[in-house]
Design a protein around this motif. Structure first.
Motif, mmCIF file in Angstrom:
data_model
loop_
_atom_site.group_PDB
_atom_site.id
_atom_site.type_symbol
_atom_site.label_atom_id
_atom_site.label_comp_id
_atom_site.label_asym_id
_atom_site.label_seq_id
_atom_site.Cartn_x
_atom_site.Cartn_y
_atom_site.Cartn_z
ATOM 1 N N ILE A 72 -34.693 11.423 8.642
ATOM 2 C CA ILE A 72 -35.788 10.565 8.162
ATOM 3 C C ILE A 72 -36.735 10.233 9.321
ATOM 4 O O ILE A 72 -37.959 10.348 9.195
ATOM 5 C CB ILE A 72 -35.229 9.265 7.531
ATOM 6 C CG1 ILE A 72 -34.395 9.585 6.293
ATOM 7 C CG2 ILE A 72 -36.362 8.298 7.187
ATOM 8 C CD1 ILE A 72 -33.490 8.431 5.830
ATOM 9 N N ALA A 73 -36.154 9.854 10.449
ATOM 10 C CA ALA A 73 -36.965 9.481 11.625
ATOM 11 C C ALA A 73 -37.794 10.672 12.109
ATOM 12 O O ALA A 73 -38.967 10.529 12.474
ATOM 13 C CB ALA A 73 -36.065 8.948 12.738
ATOM 14 N N ILE A 74 -37.192 11.846 12.093
ATOM 15 C CA ILE A 74 -37.902 13.057 12.529
ATOM 16 C C ILE A 74 -39.145 13.288 11.666
ATOM 17 O O ILE A 74 -40.249 13.501 12.174
ATOM 18 C CB ILE A 74 -36.953 14.282 12.494
ATOM 19 C CG1 ILE A 74 -35.975 14.215 13.671
ATOM 20 C CG2 ILE A 74 -37.735 15.597 12.489
ATOM 21 C CD1 ILE A 74 -34.813 15.202 13.583
ATOM 22 N N TYR A 75 -38.959 13.227 10.359
ATOM 23 C CA TYR A 75 -40.117 13.455 9.480
ATOM 24 C C TYR A 75 -41.161 12.343 9.621
ATOM 25 O O TYR A 75 -42.359 12.609 9.556
ATOM 26 C CB TYR A 75 -39.676 13.629 8.031
ATOM 27 C CG TYR A 75 -39.112 15.004 7.752
ATOM 28 C CD1 TYR A 75 -39.862 16.148 8.009
ATOM 29 C CD2 TYR A 75 -37.840 15.168 7.223
ATOM 30 C CE1 TYR A 75 -39.363 17.418 7.762
ATOM 31 C CE2 TYR A 75 -37.326 16.441 6.967
ATOM 32 C CZ TYR A 75 -38.089 17.559 7.228
ATOM 33 O OH TYR A 75 -37.596 18.809 6.979
ATOM 34 N N LEU A 76 -40.701 11.116 9.812
ATOM 35 C CA LEU A 76 -41.665 10.018 10.001
ATOM 36 C C LEU A 76 -42.489 10.231 11.270
ATOM 37 O O LEU A 76 -43.709 10.049 11.267
ATOM 38 C CB LEU A 76 -40.922 8.681 10.118
ATOM 39 C CG LEU A 76 -40.696 7.897 8.849
ATOM 40 C CD1 LEU A 76 -39.926 6.626 9.153
ATOM 41 C CD2 LEU A 76 -42.005 7.574 8.141
ATOM 42 N N LEU A 77 -41.814 10.625 12.342
ATOM 43 C CA LEU A 77 -42.535 10.848 13.602
ATOM 44 C C LEU A 77 -43.511 12.019 13.473
ATOM 45 O O LEU A 77 -44.627 11.968 13.997
ATOM 46 C CB LEU A 77 -41.554 11.079 14.755
ATOM 47 C CG LEU A 77 -40.776 9.838 15.202
ATOM 48 C CD1 LEU A 77 -39.696 10.213 16.212
ATOM 49 C CD2 LEU A 77 -41.719 8.787 15.794
#
Ligand SMILES: [Mg+2]
Length: 117
Positions: A72-77
Protein backbone atom coordinates in the motif's frame (compact mmCIF):
# COMPACT_ATOMS: atom_id res chain seq x y z
CA UNK A 1 17.68 13.26 1.77
CA UNK A 2 14.91 12.11 4.06
CA UNK A 3 13.66 8.54 4.30
CA UNK A 4 10.52 9.09 2.23
CA UNK A 5 12.47 10.74 -0.58
CA UNK A 6 14.99 7.89 -0.56
CA UNK A 7 12.20 5.30 -0.67
CA UNK A 8 10.50 7.13 -3.53
CA UNK A 9 13.76 7.42 -5.47
CA UNK A 10 14.40 3.73 -5.03
CA UNK A 11 10.84 2.84 -6.14
CA UNK A 12 11.12 4.99 -9.25
CA UNK A 13 14.50 3.43 -10.09
CA UNK A 14 12.94 -0.04 -9.67
CA UNK A 15 10.06 0.97 -11.96
CA UNK A 16 12.24 2.60 -14.60
CA UNK A 17 14.62 -0.36 -14.78
CA UNK A 18 11.59 -2.48 -15.75
CA UNK A 19 9.96 0.08 -18.05
CA UNK A 20 6.75 -0.05 -15.99
CA UNK A 21 5.96 3.68 -15.90
CA UNK A 22 3.70 3.25 -18.94
CA UNK A 23 1.47 0.94 -16.85
CA UNK A 24 1.36 3.33 -13.91
CA UNK A 25 -1.50 5.64 -14.84
CA UNK A 26 -2.98 7.34 -11.76
CA UNK A 27 -6.19 5.29 -12.20
CA UNK A 28 -4.22 2.04 -12.18
CA UNK A 29 -2.20 3.06 -9.14
CA UNK A 30 -5.43 4.03 -7.33
CA UNK A 31 -6.89 0.62 -8.22
CA UNK A 32 -3.71 -1.04 -6.96
CA UNK A 33 -3.98 0.82 -3.63
CA UNK A 34 -7.51 -0.57 -3.24
CA UNK A 35 -6.46 -4.09 -4.20
CA UNK A 36 -3.56 -4.09 -1.76
CA UNK A 37 -5.85 -2.66 0.94
CA UNK A 38 -8.24 -5.53 0.27
CA UNK A 39 -5.34 -7.97 0.68
CA UNK A 40 -4.65 -6.38 4.06
CA UNK A 41 -8.32 -6.61 5.00
CA UNK A 42 -8.41 -10.27 4.02
CA UNK A 43 -6.24 -11.04 7.05
CA UNK A 44 -9.09 -9.93 9.32
CA UNK A 45 -12.04 -11.22 7.33
CA UNK A 46 -14.41 -13.42 9.37
CA UNK A 47 -12.40 -13.00 12.56
CA UNK A 48 -13.99 -11.52 15.67
CA UNK A 49 -12.00 -9.32 18.08
CA UNK A 50 -10.64 -12.32 19.99
CA UNK A 51 -9.62 -14.11 16.78
CA UNK A 52 -7.86 -10.95 15.54
CA UNK A 53 -5.99 -10.56 18.82
CA UNK A 54 -4.80 -14.16 18.57
CA UNK A 55 -3.95 -13.81 14.87
CA UNK A 56 -1.78 -10.77 15.55
CA UNK A 57 0.42 -12.87 17.85
CA UNK A 58 1.39 -15.10 14.93
CA UNK A 59 4.77 -14.19 13.42
CA UNK A 60 3.86 -15.45 9.95
CA UNK A 61 0.65 -13.39 9.98
CA UNK A 62 2.54 -10.30 11.11
CA UNK A 63 5.08 -10.76 8.32
CA UNK A 64 2.32 -11.09 5.74
CA UNK A 65 0.50 -8.04 7.12
CA UNK A 66 3.74 -6.03 6.94
CA UNK A 67 4.07 -6.96 3.29
CA UNK A 68 0.56 -5.72 2.52
CA UNK A 69 1.24 -2.49 4.40
CA UNK A 70 4.42 -2.11 2.32
CA UNK A 71 2.50 -2.73 -0.91
CA UNK A 72 0.00 0.00 0.00
CA UNK A 73 2.79 2.42 0.97
CA UNK A 74 4.67 1.69 -2.25
CA UNK A 75 1.69 2.54 -4.42
CA UNK A 76 0.91 5.64 -2.36
CA UNK A 77 4.47 6.90 -2.75
CA UNK A 78 4.40 6.20 -6.49
CA UNK A 79 1.07 8.03 -6.87
CA UNK A 80 2.37 11.03 -4.92
CA UNK A 81 5.54 11.09 -7.01
CA UNK A 82 3.66 10.91 -10.29
CA UNK A 83 1.13 13.59 -9.32
CA UNK A 84 3.80 15.87 -7.83
CA UNK A 85 2.38 15.63 -4.30
CA UNK A 86 4.60 16.07 -1.29
CA UNK A 87 3.19 13.35 0.94
CA UNK A 88 4.46 14.98 4.14
CA UNK A 89 2.80 18.29 3.27
CA UNK A 90 -0.52 16.76 2.26
CA UNK A 91 -0.68 14.59 5.39
CA UNK A 92 0.16 17.62 7.58
CA UNK A 93 -2.59 19.61 5.87
CA UNK A 94 -5.08 16.80 6.38
CA UNK A 95 -4.20 16.54 10.08
CA UNK A 96 -4.91 20.27 10.43
CA UNK A 97 -8.24 19.91 8.62
CA UNK A 98 -9.14 16.98 10.88
CA UNK A 99 -8.26 19.03 13.98
CA UNK A 100 -10.77 21.64 12.85
CA UNK A 101 -13.42 19.04 11.92
CA UNK A 102 -12.98 17.05 15.13
CA UNK A 103 -12.41 19.48 18.01
CA UNK A 104 -11.39 17.57 21.15
CA UNK A 105 -14.29 18.94 23.21
CA UNK A 106 -16.81 17.53 20.72
CA UNK A 107 -15.13 14.36 19.55
CA UNK A 108 -13.22 12.92 22.52
CA UNK A 109 -14.23 9.30 23.05
CA UNK A 110 -16.78 9.41 20.21
CA UNK A 111 -16.68 7.68 16.85
CA UNK A 112 -19.33 9.67 14.98
CA UNK A 113 -18.43 11.49 11.78
CA UNK A 114 -17.84 15.25 12.17
CA UNK A 115 -21.27 16.18 10.80
CA UNK A 116 -22.91 14.10 13.55
CA UNK A 117 -21.03 15.55 16.51
MG1 LIG B 1 -0.02 -7.51 -1.69
Amino acid sequence: MDDLMMLTKSLIEFRDERDWKRFHKPKDIAISICLESAELLEHFQWKDDTDCEQYLKDDKAIQEIKEEVADIAIYLLILCNDLGFNIVDIVKNKIEKNRAKYPVDKSKGRYEKYDRL
